[in-house]
Design a protein around this motif. Structure first.
Motif, PDB file in Angstrom:
ATOM      1  N   TRP A 137       0.828  -1.207   0.000  1.00  0.00           N
ATOM      2  CA  TRP A 137       0.000   0.000   0.000  1.00  0.00           C
ATOM      3  C   TRP A 137       0.861   1.255   0.000  1.00  0.00           C
ATOM      4  N   GLU A 138       1.977   1.229   0.731  1.00  0.00           N
ATOM      5  CA  GLU A 138       2.851   2.405   0.748  1.00  0.00           C
ATOM      6  C   GLU A 138       3.479   2.648  -0.614  1.00  0.00           C
ATOM      7  N   ARG A 139       3.905   1.583  -1.295  1.00  0.00           N
ATOM      8  CA  ARG A 139       4.453   1.758  -2.648  1.00  0.00           C
ATOM      9  C   ARG A 139       3.393   2.307  -3.604  1.00  0.00           C
ATOM     10  N   ARG A 140       2.177   1.796  -3.479  1.00  0.00           N
ATOM     11  CA  ARG A 140       1.092   2.278  -4.343  1.00  0.00           C
ATOM     12  C   ARG A 140       0.811   3.757  -4.083  1.00  0.00           C
ATOM     13  N   TYR A 141       0.812   4.149  -2.799  1.00  0.00           N
ATOM     14  CA  TYR A 141       0.561   5.544  -2.455  1.00  0.00           C
ATOM     15  C   TYR A 141       1.638   6.443  -3.060  1.00  0.00           C
ATOM     16  N   ARG A 142       2.909   6.054  -2.936  1.00  0.00           N
ATOM     17  CA  ARG A 142       3.999   6.863  -3.502  1.00  0.00           C
ATOM     18  C   ARG A 142       3.908   6.936  -5.015  1.00  0.00           C
ATOM     19  N   ARG A 143       3.488   5.850  -5.658  1.00  0.00           N
ATOM     20  CA  ARG A 143       3.383   5.844  -7.113  1.00  0.00           C
ATOM     21  C   ARG A 143       2.227   6.718  -7.584  1.00  0.00           C
ATOM     22  N   GLU A 144       1.089   6.677  -6.883  1.00  0.00           N
ATOM     23  CA  GLU A 144      -0.091   7.425  -7.323  1.00  0.00           C
ATOM     24  C   GLU A 144      -0.076   8.878  -6.891  1.00  0.00           C
ATOM     25  N   ARG A 145       0.667   9.206  -5.856  1.00  0.00           N
ATOM     26  CA  ARG A 145       0.712  10.586  -5.352  1.00  0.00           C
ATOM     27  C   ARG A 145       2.167  11.018  -5.164  1.00  0.00           C
ATOM     28  N   PRO A 146       2.889  11.224  -6.255  1.00  0.00           N
ATOM     29  CA  PRO A 146       4.324  11.514  -6.117  1.00  0.00           C
ATOM     30  C   PRO A 146       4.604  12.843  -5.415  1.00  0.00           C
ATOM     31  N   PHE A 147       3.794  13.876  -5.669  1.00  0.00           N
ATOM     32  CA  PHE A 147       4.054  15.175  -5.045  1.00  0.00           C
ATOM     33  C   PHE A 147       3.822  15.109  -3.534  1.00  0.00           C
ATOM     34  N   GLU A 148       2.767  14.455  -3.148  1.00  0.00           N
ATOM     35  CA  GLU A 148       2.475  14.335  -1.717  1.00  0.00           C
ATOM     36  C   GLU A 148       3.556  13.513  -1.009  1.00  0.00           C
ATOM     37  N   SER A 149       3.985  12.434  -1.613  1.00  0.00           N
ATOM     38  CA  SER A 149       5.007  11.603  -0.973  1.00  0.00           C
ATOM     39  C   SER A 149       6.338  12.346  -0.877  1.00  0.00           C
ATOM     40  N   ARG A 150       6.679  13.152  -1.906  1.00  0.00           N
ATOM     41  CA  ARG A 150       7.908  13.949  -1.822  1.00  0.00           C
ATOM     42  C   ARG A 150       7.820  14.992  -0.710  1.00  0.00           C
ATOM     43  N   ARG A 151       6.643  15.629  -0.585  1.00  0.00           N
ATOM     44  CA  ARG A 151       6.461  16.620   0.475  1.00  0.00           C
ATOM     45  C   ARG A 151       6.607  15.969   1.851  1.00  0.00           C
ATOM     46  N   GLN A 152       6.036  14.792   2.003  1.00  0.00           N
ATOM     47  CA  GLN A 152       6.153  14.089   3.284  1.00  0.00           C
ATOM     48  C   GLN A 152       7.596  13.714   3.588  1.00  0.00           C
ATOM     49  N   GLU A 153       8.337  13.294   2.566  1.00  0.00           N
ATOM     50  CA  GLU A 153       9.753  12.965   2.770  1.00  0.00           C
ATOM     51  C   GLU A 153      10.562  14.193   3.168  1.00  0.00           C
ATOM     52  N   ARG A 154      10.249  15.338   2.550  1.00  0.00           N
ATOM     53  CA  ARG A 154      10.954  16.578   2.921  1.00  0.00           C
ATOM     54  C   ARG A 154      10.651  16.959   4.364  1.00  0.00           C
ATOM     55  N   GLU A 155       9.397  16.856   4.761  1.00  0.00           N
ATOM     56  CA  GLU A 155       9.037  17.190   6.141  1.00  0.00           C
ATOM     57  C   GLU A 155       9.685  16.238   7.135  1.00  0.00           C
ATOM     58  N   LYS A 156       9.790  14.975   6.753  1.00  0.00           N
ATOM     59  CA  LYS A 156      10.391  13.993   7.647  1.00  0.00           C
ATOM     60  C   LYS A 156      11.881  14.265   7.829  1.00  0.00           C
ATOM     61  N   SER A 157      12.562  14.701   6.764  1.00  0.00           N
ATOM     62  CA  SER A 157      14.014  14.891   6.842  1.00  0.00           C
ATOM     63  C   SER A 157      14.382  16.178   7.577  1.00  0.00           C
ATOM     64  N   GLN A 158      13.501  17.124   7.676  1.00  0.00           N
ATOM     65  CA  GLN A 158      13.830  18.414   8.318  1.00  0.00           C
ATOM     66  C   GLN A 158      13.785  18.356   9.795  1.00  0.00           C
TER      67      GLN A 158
END
Length: 96
Positions: free
Chosen positions: A75-96
């Protein structure tokens, strides 16, 4: 938990010799304990696998754990594939 319920029931039964309403309270306590208190752990252990859906309960065996983990990863892979902008934003927030 069971010891507390049983000792409380015994106290209510002893009090019931003077007033029978206490016996009804003892029966009600036992009913509620069997219906709601003990039932959740007994059901999950008798089913053989923990319920799906991120309940946080410990799996009964490794295969159930692995199946749930693999399903979550899918499900996580599917979410990242279908919502690339949202997953990138979440990764940026997590790394900060």
């Amino acid at each position: 938990m069971g010891t507390i319920v049983i000792s409380g029931t015994v106290v209510l039964v002893v009090l019931g010799f003077g007033n029978h309403i206490w016996w009804l309270a003892a029966v009600a306590v036992l009913f509620l304990y069997v219906q709601y208190g003990r039932g959740t752990s007994a059901r999950s252990s008798s089913e053989g696998a923990a319920p799906a859906g991120g309940s946080g309960a410990a799996p009964s065996n490794y295969r159930a754990y692995r199946d749930r983990r693999d399903k979550q990863a899918k499900w996580e892979r599917r979410y990242r594939r279908e919502r690339p902008f949202e997953s990138r934003r979440q990764e940026r927030e997590k790394s900060q």
